[in-house]
Write a protein that holds these residues in place. Structure first.
Motif, mmCIF file in Angstrom:
data_model
loop_
_atom_site.group_PDB
_atom_site.id
_atom_site.type_symbol
_atom_site.label_atom_id
_atom_site.label_comp_id
_atom_site.label_asym_id
_atom_site.label_seq_id
_atom_site.Cartn_x
_atom_site.Cartn_y
_atom_site.Cartn_z
ATOM 1 N N LYS A 110 1.969 6.716 -6.750
ATOM 2 C CA LYS A 110 0.857 7.580 -7.178
ATOM 3 C C LYS A 110 1.167 9.049 -6.924
ATOM 4 O O LYS A 110 0.916 9.901 -7.773
ATOM 5 N N GLU A 111 1.738 9.341 -5.755
ATOM 6 C CA GLU A 111 2.034 10.731 -5.396
ATOM 7 C C GLU A 111 3.193 11.304 -6.212
ATOM 8 O O GLU A 111 3.244 12.509 -6.447
ATOM 9 N N ASN A 112 4.133 10.460 -6.633
ATOM 10 C CA ASN A 112 5.361 10.971 -7.245
ATOM 11 C C ASN A 112 5.522 10.624 -8.720
ATOM 12 O O ASN A 112 6.569 10.893 -9.292
ATOM 13 N N ARG A 137 0.835 -1.217 0.000
ATOM 14 C CA ARG A 137 0.000 0.000 0.000
ATOM 15 C C ARG A 137 0.866 1.261 0.000
ATOM 16 O O ARG A 137 0.585 2.216 -0.708
ATOM 17 N N LYS A 138 1.924 1.260 0.827
ATOM 18 C CA LYS A 138 2.812 2.422 0.889
ATOM 19 C C LYS A 138 3.509 2.642 -0.451
ATOM 20 O O LYS A 138 3.641 3.774 -0.912
ATOM 21 N N GLU A 151 2.468 1.740 -3.465
ATOM 22 C CA GLU A 151 1.489 2.284 -4.422
ATOM 23 C C GLU A 151 1.198 3.753 -4.145
ATOM 24 O O GLU A 151 1.055 4.553 -5.070
ATOM 25 N N GLN A 152 1.123 4.130 -2.866
ATOM 26 C CA GLN A 152 0.871 5.517 -2.501
ATOM 27 C C GLN A 152 2.024 6.410 -2.954
ATOM 28 O O GLN A 152 1.806 7.476 -3.537
ATOM 29 N N VAL A 153 3.259 5.973 -2.726
ATOM 30 C CA VAL A 153 4.429 6.763 -3.124
ATOM 31 C C VAL A 153 4.476 6.899 -4.643
ATOM 32 O O VAL A 153 4.733 7.984 -5.173
#
Length: 186
Positions: A139-141, A132-133, A135-137
């Motif tokens: 997506k954000e970057n 999850r982390k 994918e979040q990184v």
């Protein structure tokens, strides 16, 4: 005197009538729990009003509790109170002391918590968390330039490592091309 006796008698009679009707009303609200049938027809006022509408009452009481008694603001205020926090800390410390003093092994503790394969649980939880982390990184970057995504320390390490990696590649290339297989491929 006759008037006083009459007033007392009226009070007693009124109290008796009130007590009987209240008792009857309460019994009609709560009893019987199930409908009664006589000659295949349901007897009126059975079941009692509360057992008959139990689901509806439960739903309405639940809504009332959520909307008026256990509001998010009220819970937040409670958690922010230092006295509540101290009570929770004291309770937690007592529970930890009980665990430390107990003779249970870690395996027994895990079993009592219904964790039968702790390594698998930890690995799965960690894997899911990291996925999850990640994918979040991403997506954000994904739209940012690389020099904004990487920290200065990482960039400095990369710049220091580039000559070493280059030398490693050159050395491996030379040794490959000097080998019998490399000469044959050339």
């Amino acid at each position: 005197m006759k008037d006083v006796i009459m007033a007392v008698i009226m009070i007693v009679i009124g109290a008796a009538i009130g007590g009987v009707t209240n008792s009857l009303a309460i019994k009609m609200l709560f009893r019987p729990y199930k409908p009664l049938y006589f000659l295949g027809k349901r007897v009126p006022f059975t079941p009692g009003l509360i057992p008959k509408r139990r689901e509806e009452l439960a739903e309405q009481l639940g809504k009332m509790v959520v909307q008026h008694l256990l509001t998010a603001e009220g819970m937040k205020r409670k958690f922010l109170q230092s006295q509540f926090r101290d009570q929770v800390i004291t309770w937690g410390e007592a529970q930890i002391r009980k665990l430390v003093i107990s003779e249970k092994t870690p395996s027994q503790l895990m079993n009592s918590l219904n964790i039968h394969e702790p390594e698998k649980v930890v690995n799965d939880t960690l894997r899911n968390f990291l996925h999850r982390k990640f994918e979040q990184v991403v997506k954000e970057n994904s739209q940012k330039p690389l020099n904004e995504v990487l920290s200065k320390n990482v960039l400095d390490d990369v710049y220091v490592a580039i000559p070493k990696v280059t030398q490693f590649i050159v050395d491996k290339g030379i040794s490959y091309f000097e080998s019998k297989e490399g000469k044959q491929k050339l």
